[in-house]
Design an enzyme around this catalytic site. Structure first.
Site, PDB file in Angstrom:
ATOM      1  N   SER A 159       0.734  -1.111   0.010  1.00  0.00           N
ATOM      2  CA  SER A 159       0.066   0.112  -0.111  1.00  0.00           C
ATOM      3  C   SER A 159       0.906   1.213   0.074  1.00  0.00           C
ATOM      4  O   SER A 159       2.027   1.236   0.527  1.00  0.00           O
ATOM      5  CB  SER A 159      -0.876  -0.253   0.942  1.00  0.00           C
ATOM      6  OG  SER A 159      -1.889  -0.987   1.060  1.00  0.00           O
TER       7      SER A 159
HETATM    8  N1  SAH Z   1      -0.216  -5.405   3.966  1.00  0.00           N
HETATM    9  C1  SAH Z   1       0.354  -5.729   2.658  1.00  0.00           C
HETATM   10  C2  SAH Z   1      -0.386  -5.090   1.458  1.00  0.00           C
HETATM   11  C3  SAH Z   1      -0.687  -6.498   0.507  1.00  0.00           C
HETATM   12  S1  SAH Z   1      -1.849  -6.188  -0.506  1.00  0.00           S
HETATM   13  C4  SAH Z   1       1.891  -4.903   2.823  1.00  0.00           C
HETATM   14  O1  SAH Z   1       2.134  -4.251   3.740  1.00  0.00           O
HETATM   15  O2  SAH Z   1       2.483  -5.254   1.954  1.00  0.00           O
HETATM   16  C5  SAH Z   1      -3.118  -7.428   0.225  1.00  0.00           C
HETATM   17  C6  SAH Z   1      -2.763  -8.714   0.471  1.00  0.00           C
HETATM   18  O3  SAH Z   1      -4.007  -9.361   0.976  1.00  0.00           O
HETATM   19  C7  SAH Z   1      -2.369  -9.751  -0.712  1.00  0.00           C
HETATM   20  O4  SAH Z   1      -1.142 -10.154  -0.624  1.00  0.00           O
HETATM   21  C8  SAH Z   1      -3.547 -10.697  -0.838  1.00  0.00           C
HETATM   22  O5  SAH Z   1      -2.860 -11.934  -1.198  1.00  0.00           O
HETATM   23  C9  SAH Z   1      -3.997 -10.789   0.532  1.00  0.00           C
HETATM   24  N2  SAH Z   1      -5.382 -11.423   0.782  1.00  0.00           N
HETATM   25  C10 SAH Z   1      -6.224 -11.316  -0.114  1.00  0.00           C
HETATM   26  N3  SAH Z   1      -7.449 -11.906   0.375  1.00  0.00           N
HETATM   27  C11 SAH Z   1      -6.806 -12.547   1.638  1.00  0.00           C
HETATM   28  C12 SAH Z   1      -7.367 -13.407   2.618  1.00  0.00           C
HETATM   29  N4  SAH Z   1      -8.590 -14.024   2.361  1.00  0.00           N
HETATM   30  N5  SAH Z   1      -6.674 -13.958   3.477  1.00  0.00           N
HETATM   31  C13 SAH Z   1      -5.405 -13.501   3.568  1.00  0.00           C
HETATM   32  N6  SAH Z   1      -4.771 -12.625   2.876  1.00  0.00           N
HETATM   33  C14 SAH Z   1      -5.560 -12.246   1.723  1.00  0.00           C
END
Ligand code: SAH
Length: 254
Positions: free
Chosen positions: A103
């Site tokens: 993000s």
């Molecule tokens: N917080 C992260 C942002 C990642 S983007 C950072 O600091 O880099 C969002 C993430 O959520 C992705 O990697 C995606 O694979 C994950 N995601 C989506 N649905 C999910 C679920 N049901 N359970 C766990 N992770 C999930």
């Protein structure tokens, strides 16, 4: 031997050139090391400036100093792929592979701020991704439990968080819809992917007085950063904040 003697000036020159190249390389390395804290400080400055212009944050005094301090320390460049490392401290999301993104730093700051993390807090993150948001939370909370649904991302983030010595972060690969009952209950839950609704298991694992920060909305439709507060009497208060754009919350076993 005599033959070599004739060539010693050129050998000496070669040696000199190699030594100069090594010194230049080392200097470049040190310069790069030196540049990260400066870039981080500039990023924090940008976040502060942006927070002051946004009604939602300006009215509550902006982003707290403790959140900004942690963000001025966490090495975001280590959480992004090498090829985009030079853009690590720009206030924008970046690709981290598998169609996912880390993000925008301002959004990380805002979501962290909204969570109101105390030193003794236990926090759950859904969507570990690169591990950056978990590292920021680790600098503020006592324990961070983070779940990622894409095994490769979850495993890479877990290894990196360990290598960087974030000892208060527990990681897991799985579907975050169900939360992590064995890790909870939680003072705060942060979801970093856009969901259609707040997963009921997360509400169940939230302590009274706790907060959930989650983007709610569809993949193509509008999404709003949403704050859910659980009162001492287990009532829910929900507030829609700013429009945002997140990758989708996906379902299913990894
Ligand atoms: N917080 C992260 C942002 C990642 S983007 C950072 O600091 O880099 C969002 C993430 O959520 C992705 O990697 C995606 O694979 C994950 N995601 C989506 N649905 C999910 C679920 N049901 N359970 C766990 N992770 C999930």
């Amino acid at each position: 031997m005599k033959h070599l003697m004739h060539r010693w000036p050129s050998l000496l020159l070669c040696l000199l050139a190699v030594l100069i190249a090594i010194a230049a390389h080392q200097r470049a390395g040190f310069a790069a090391m030196d540049r990260w804290p400066k870039l981080r400080a500039a990023m924090v400055h940008t976040i502060k400036g942006y927070a002051a212009t946004l009604p939602e944050t300006a009215s509550t005094g902006g982003i707290s100093d403790n959140v900004l301090k942690v963000m001025s320390e966490v090495p975001r460049h280590r959480f992004v792929p090498r090829r985009v490392e030079h853009r690590a401290y720009q206030d924008r999301p970046l690709p981290i592979g598998h169609g996912q993104t880390i993000s925008q730093p301002f959004i990380v700051a805002l979501m962290t701020e909204l969570l109101k993390v105390n030193r003794d807090a236990k926090v759950l993150e859904i969507g570990t991704g690169s591990g950056y948001q978990a590292a920021v939370l680790a600098g503020l909370a006592e324990t961070v439990c983070t779940i990622e649904i894409i095994p490769e991302l979850g495993e890479t983030a877990a290894a990196l968080l360990k290598a960087l010595d974030y000892t208060n972060v527990q990681t897991k690969v799985g579907d975050g819809y169900y939360g992590w009952p064995d890790c909870g209950p939680f003072d705060g839950i942060i979801v970093t992917a856009a969901a259609g609704h707040v997963p009921p298991p997360l509400i169940k694992q939230l302590k009274p007085g706790g907060r959930i920060v989650i983007p709610i909305g569809g993949v193509f439709g509008p999404q709003y950063l949403t704050l859910v507060e659980k009162t001492a009497g287990d009532q829910l208060q929900t507030r829609q904040l700013i429009p945002v754009r997140f990758v989708p919350f996906t379902r299913g076993s990894p």
